[in-house]
Design a protein around this motif. Structure first.
Motif, PDB file in Angstrom:
ATOM      1  N   LYS A 213       0.843  -1.181   0.000  1.00 16.62           N
ATOM      2  CA  LYS A 213       0.000   0.000   0.000  1.00 16.62           C
ATOM      3  C   LYS A 213       0.888   1.244   0.000  1.00 16.62           C
ATOM      4  CE  LYS A 213      -4.192  -1.776   0.326  1.00 16.62           C
ATOM      5  NZ  LYS A 213      -5.256  -1.489  -0.674  1.00 16.62           N
ATOM      6  N   PRO A 214       0.465   2.316  -0.657  1.00 22.20           N
ATOM      7  CA  PRO A 214       1.249   3.550  -0.615  1.00 22.20           C
ATOM      8  C   PRO A 214       1.403   4.060   0.818  1.00 22.20           C
ATOM      9  CG  PRO A 214      -0.413   3.670  -2.344  1.00 22.20           C
ATOM     10  CD  PRO A 214      -0.716   2.442  -1.533  1.00 22.20           C
ATOM     11  N   SER A 215       2.588   4.584   1.129  1.00 18.35           N
ATOM     12  CA  SER A 215       2.824   5.114   2.471  1.00 18.35           C
ATOM     13  C   SER A 215       2.115   6.452   2.663  1.00 18.35           C
ATOM     14  CB  SER A 215       4.327   5.283   2.727  1.00 18.35           C
ATOM     15  OG  SER A 215       4.905   6.150   1.767  1.00 18.35           O
ATOM     16  N   GLU A 216       1.960   7.215   1.576  1.00 13.93           N
ATOM     17  CA  GLU A 216       1.187   8.460   1.605  1.00 13.93           C
ATOM     18  C   GLU A 216      -0.023   8.285   0.714  1.00 13.93           C
ATOM     19  OE1 GLU A 216       3.438  12.431   2.093  1.00 13.93           O
ATOM     20  OE2 GLU A 216       4.718  11.208   0.799  1.00 13.93           O
ATOM     21  N   THR A 217      -1.194   8.463   1.274  1.00 12.25           N
ATOM     22  CA  THR A 217      -2.426   8.243   0.515  1.00 12.25           C
ATOM     23  C   THR A 217      -3.163   9.537   0.182  1.00 12.25           C
ATOM     24  OG1 THR A 217      -3.587   7.843   2.604  1.00 12.25           O
ATOM     25  CG2 THR A 217      -2.777   5.912   1.399  1.00 12.25           C
ATOM     26  N   TYR A 218      -2.890  10.585   0.921  1.00  9.66           N
ATOM     27  CA  TYR A 218      -3.479  11.893   0.634  1.00  9.66           C
ATOM     28  C   TYR A 218      -2.381  12.947   0.646  1.00  9.66           C
ATOM     29  CZ  TYR A 218      -8.211  10.172   1.757  1.00  9.66           C
ATOM     30  OH  TYR A 218      -9.398   9.493   1.773  1.00  9.66           O
ATOM     31  N   THR A 219      -2.368  13.813  -0.364  1.00  9.11           N
ATOM     32  CA  THR A 219      -1.531  15.008  -0.344  1.00  9.11           C
ATOM     33  C   THR A 219      -2.377  16.173  -0.849  1.00  9.11           C
ATOM     34  OG1 THR A 219      -0.672  14.642  -2.586  1.00  9.11           O
ATOM     35  CG2 THR A 219       0.601  13.713  -0.747  1.00  9.11           C
ATOM     36  N   ARG A 220      -1.874  17.372  -0.652  1.00  6.05           N
ATOM     37  CA  ARG A 220      -2.626  18.555  -1.098  1.00  6.05           C
ATOM     38  C   ARG A 220      -2.588  18.681  -2.620  1.00  6.05           C
ATOM     39  NH1 ARG A 220      -4.195  21.812   2.970  1.00  6.05           N
ATOM     40  NH2 ARG A 220      -3.135  21.612   4.983  1.00  6.05           N
ATOM     41  N   ALA A 221      -3.740  18.794  -3.207  1.00  3.78           N
ATOM     42  CA  ALA A 221      -3.829  19.093  -4.640  1.00  3.78           C
ATOM     43  C   ALA A 221      -3.745  20.602  -4.800  1.00  3.78           C
ATOM     44  CB  ALA A 221      -5.123  18.565  -5.222  1.00  3.78           C
ATOM     45  N   ILE A 222      -2.730  21.061  -5.490  1.00  6.16           N
ATOM     46  CA  ILE A 222      -2.508  22.483  -5.670  1.00  6.16           C
ATOM     47  C   ILE A 222      -2.769  22.840  -7.124  1.00  6.16           C
ATOM     48  CG2 ILE A 222      -0.854  24.363  -5.472  1.00  6.16           C
ATOM     49  CD1 ILE A 222       0.637  22.660  -3.406  1.00  6.16           C
ATOM     50  N   GLY A 223      -3.687  23.762  -7.357  1.00  4.70           N
ATOM     51  CA  GLY A 223      -4.003  24.111  -8.728  1.00  4.70           C
ATOM     52  C   GLY A 223      -5.141  25.088  -8.820  1.00  4.70           C
ATOM     53  N   CYS A 224      -5.731  25.181 -10.004  1.00  5.51           N
ATOM     54  CA  CYS A 224      -6.855  26.075 -10.253  1.00  5.51           C
ATOM     55  C   CYS A 224      -8.160  25.362  -9.922  1.00  5.51           C
ATOM     56  CB  CYS A 224      -6.873  26.495 -11.712  1.00  5.51           C
ATOM     57  SG  CYS A 224      -5.343  27.254 -12.279  1.00  5.51           S
ATOM     58  N   SER A 225      -9.137  26.128  -9.492  1.00  7.99           N
ATOM     59  CA  SER A 225     -10.448  25.546  -9.221  1.00  7.99           C
ATOM     60  C   SER A 225     -11.093  25.086 -10.513  1.00  7.99           C
ATOM     61  CB  SER A 225     -11.351  26.561  -8.538  1.00  7.99           C
ATOM     62  OG  SER A 225     -11.554  27.687  -9.380  1.00  7.99           O
ATOM     63  N   ILE A 226     -11.885  24.012 -10.430  1.00  6.20           N
ATOM     64  CA  ILE A 226     -12.603  23.515 -11.600  1.00  6.20           C
ATOM     65  C   ILE A 226     -13.710  24.476 -11.954  1.00  6.20           C
ATOM     66  CG2 ILE A 226     -14.130  21.662 -12.406  1.00  6.20           C
ATOM     67  CD1 ILE A 226     -12.348  19.711 -10.827  1.00  6.20           C
ATOM     68  N   LYS A 227     -13.819  24.798 -13.228  1.00  8.40           N
ATOM     69  CA  LYS A 227     -14.731  25.853 -13.693  1.00  8.40           C
ATOM     70  C   LYS A 227     -16.119  25.294 -14.001  1.00  8.40           C
ATOM     71  CE  LYS A 227     -11.336  28.789 -13.519  1.00  8.40           C
ATOM     72  NZ  LYS A 227     -10.325  27.901 -12.901  1.00  8.40           N
ATOM     73  N   THR A 228     -17.119  25.790 -13.283  1.00  4.59           N
ATOM     74  CA  THR A 228     -18.508  25.415 -13.494  1.00  4.59           C
ATOM     75  C   THR A 228     -19.373  26.663 -13.519  1.00  4.59           C
ATOM     76  OG1 THR A 228     -18.941  25.169 -11.120  1.00  4.59           O
ATOM     77  CG2 THR A 228     -18.174  23.215 -12.297  1.00  4.59           C
ATOM     78  N   GLN A 229     -20.570  26.512 -14.074  1.00  3.16           N
ATOM     79  CA  GLN A 229     -21.498  27.647 -14.089  1.00  3.16           C
ATOM     80  C   GLN A 229     -22.300  27.707 -12.790  1.00  3.16           C
ATOM     81  OE1 GLN A 229     -23.513  28.674 -17.814  1.00  3.16           O
ATOM     82  NE2 GLN A 229     -22.626  26.819 -18.689  1.00  3.16           N
TER      83      GLN A 229
END
Length: 203
Positions: A187-203
């Motif tokens: 199993k991966p030793s790290e399962t969650y990390t911070r996703a850094i980026g732009c927000s997903i664009k929705t109406q």
């Protein structure tokens, strides 16, 4: 003074919005992911079931317009080249609404895929139904899936590595470490990390 305080508050909110970790909605690590069928830049419909020999998938929500996504394009190509032959192909999905961000239209996706020589499917979440199921909030946002007894189990959620804009500054390769662990039967030793980026664009 008031203007300075307001500006500082806005900068703080923007900085906070660029970071996510354990999602409030969507898949958590250990959940079973469902399949989807989305249009690729070649006009063909693609689903995970098409990859009968795959051991799992590196699903990445990304786009044309976000500078974080653009900064990671070469890394995404490298991930696919390294792991596709080992059973973990990259599946890239553009979740953005092109009405909100015209640079993320399907036609622009086709142009970008050709310009960069994408080696993986670049799919359009046209109805914006897939990314909410996953709980993706940023571009790029990575979900590593592993096949286990016929099910697709979410094993990792987060960033590609620890240097969102500058590849030369990478010291931890989260996705590579996670896939390498799965290939070794761990199993991966790290399962969650911070996703850094732009927000997903929705109406």
């Amino acid at each position: 003074m008031k203007t300075t305080k307001i500006l500082s508050a806005i900068i703080l909110l923007v900085a906070i919005s660029a970071f996510t970790i354990v999602p409030e909605k969507g898949y958590k690590v250990g959940d079973t992911a469902s399949d989807f069928s989305l249009k690729n830049v070649d006009g063909e419909m693609v689903s995970l079931a098409d990859y009968s020999k795959a051991k799992g998938f590196i699903v990445i929500f990304t786009c044309n317009s976000c500078p974080y996504s653009v900064a990671n394009e070469d890394r995404i190509i490298a991930l696919d080249k390294k792991y596709k032959s080992k059973g973990y192909p990259v599946i890239a999905i553009n979740p953005n609404d092109p009405v909100v961000q015209p640079r993320d239209s399907y036609d622009r996706m086709k142009i970008r895929a050709e310009e960069k020589g994408f080696t993986f499917p670049y799919l359009f979440d046209e109805d914006q139904e897939v990314f909410p199921k996953y709980g993706a909030t940023k571009t790029p946002h990575v979900y590593i899936l592993n096949k286990d007894d016929g099910k697709l189990i979410v094993e990792y959620i987060g960033a590609i590595d620890d240097s969102s804009r500058d590849e030369s500054g990478v010291s931890k390769k989260y996705v590579e470490n996670a896939v390498d662990a799965l290939l070794a039967g761990k199993k991966p030793s790290e399962t969650y990390t911070r996703a850094i980026g732009c927000s997903i664009k929705t109406q």
